[in-house]
Motif scaffolding. Structure first.
Motif: not given
Length: 465
Positions: A35-63
């Motif tokens: 399936r085709a690319f579907q954006n989730i975030t606006p642009a972050l110029a110069g991105i060098l890496g990312g990841a996303a995680f979920v904490g023990s309380d269920g909160t997720s964080a996209l870094l």
């Protein structure tokens, strides 16, 4: 007469095979669309890496990180967490409710529960590789100690004093620079010319290191990815998989030669690897416009390629988006939202394979099916005989598409002017051409379809001369 030309395994290194399978995933038989690319975030110029995680309380964080900052996606914008940094790359791993980020400088920590970031405590080494192994954090990548792995204190990622609470550093006398780390119950340390397994002993030595492969190692740090017990990487000999006991080739006589012919050694240093968390697929991205993602399904042992404008790929979970954030993003109201409310963009904690474009926009491959292309190398339809092609049918539930044939007297001849035709309402594609060797290209445009298995060629045999 009819002959079925299957969309068999994608093996571009072999002459009589499916030479190209673009924008599809393999199935046990045939292929399904990407399936085709579907954006989730606006642009972050110069991105060098990312990841996303979920904490023990269920909160997720996209870094994600740039050369100077660590950011979190808040649901409507990127928010700076920690600035004034000097980074050359970003990699992350989770330790309980902390995310450890390394960037080629001083490591940092993000608190999943508190939502705050800070320099990693203690005296951690400069590093660009990180993995959580059992209850300890492994770091590597100190430019002054390239063959050294550093291990934190037991259950304490901010304890880095050797000899205290099982913290230690280990230098490996052979194998060269450490190029990758993988965590789990055991650790995997991949060097340029060696692969080692780290096993926890709990005695005075704390860890035991066993070399499981010599003279096979990793040629690019960004090529390492792991899923469960499996670790994947690119070596000088091609793509490899390690099950923590041995290393086996997965691209030999399949894609290795094609890959190395397409990219220089400098290009390969930009490779990035990630696991698709919703499938059994490891993906290696090569940036560009378009770039390519080389996909390997390890349960089927099959490869495919995706073409997509990108800078890098990573895996993780999408961030939660609140109603207030939706109001901020789409002030015109619910009718102006271009996605359904159950789309990937709104699904906090949803595991996704994530792509960052060359502009720094992060998204997922969750849109409409992409345009697809299959190419079958010229083969002898009837060995030793010329044939006259009359038509074709695509063995698929796709109702749109174009089939082209390349007919040659000899396999090594230059491609002839291709005769092509579109799929008609009755499913038939009218074609004309004659020769001894016949190649086929099938192009399926973006529309709803679920499988493609091959092409049925209609032909007649010509008289012998």
């Amino acid at each position: 007469m009819l002959k079925r030309l299957d969309f068999s395994e994608f093996l571009p290194d072999r002459p009589l095979s499916l030479a190209w399978a673009k924008n599809v995933y393999p199935m046990a038989e045939g292929y399904r669309p990407v399936r085709a690319f579907q954006n989730i975030t606006p642009a972050l110029a110069g991105i060098l890496g990312g990841a996303a995680f979920v904490g023990s309380d269920g909160t997720s964080a996209l870094l994600a990180g740039t050369a100077t900052d660590l950011y979190r996606y808040s649901g409507s914008a990127w928010t700076s967490l920690l600035g004034s940094l000097t980074a050359t790359i970003w990699r992350f791993d989770q330790f309980n409710d902390a995310v450890i980020g390394v960037n080629g400088g001083a490591p940092v920590k993000f608190d999943l529960i508190g939502g705050t970031a800070s320099p990693l405590g203690g005296t951690p080494p400069v590093s660009d590789l990180v993995a959580t192994v059992r209850q300890q954090v492994f770091l590597a990548g100190d430019p002054t100690q390239k063959n050294v792995v550093y291990i934190s204190g037991f259950e304490d990622p901010e304890q880095w004093t050797p000899g205290t609470n099982q913290s230690l550093s280990v230098a490996f006398p052979n194998g060269g620079e450490i190029m990758g780390l993988a965590g789990g119950e055991t650790g995997i340390i991949i060097q340029k010319r060696s692969v080692r397994r780290a096993t926890y002993t709990g005695d005075v030595t704390v860890w035991q290191f066993d070399e499981i492969s010599r003279e096979i190692g990793c040629m690019a740090k960004g090529s390492v990815a792991s899923a469960g017990q499996s670790v994947f990487f690119l070596s000088e000999q091609g793509f490899m998989a390690c099950d923590r006991n041995s290393v086996i080739p997965i691209g030999r006589e399949k894609v290795d030669r094609t890959f190395f012919n397409l990219y220089s050694r400098d290009d390969i240093q930009n490779i990035r690897a990630a696991i698709d968390p919703r499938s059994t697929t490891v993906c290696w991205s090569m940036p560009g416009t378009p770039g390519r993602i080389w996909c390997y399904d390890w349960t089927l042992s099959k490869w495919t390629v995706i073409e997509q404008d990108l800078s890098l790929v990573f895996s993780g979970f999408t961030a939660n988006i609140s109603i207030d954030a939706l109001d901020a993003i789409y002030p015109g109201g619910i009718d102006t939202i271009p996605y359904s409310l159950d789309a990937a963009i709104f699904a906090g904690g949803n595991p996704l394979f994530l792509v960052a474009t060359d502009l720094g926009v992060v998204g997922a491959l969750t849109g409409d099916p992409m345009a697809v292309q299959f190419t079958i190398n010229p083969i002898e339809v009837e060995p030793g005989r010329r044939v006259r092609i009359r038509g074709a049918r695509v063995v698929s539930d796709a109702v749109q598409g174009v089939v082209a044939v390349d007919v040659r007297a000899r396999a090594g001849d230059s491609p002839k002017v291709r005769n092509s035709g579109a799929i008609r309402d009755n499913g038939r594609v009218p074609l004309r051409g004659n020769g001894r060797h016949v190649g086929v290209e099938v192009d399926i445009p973006s529309h709803s379809w679920t499988y493609a298995l091959g092409v049925d060629l209609e032909y007649e045999m010509e008289g012998e001369r």
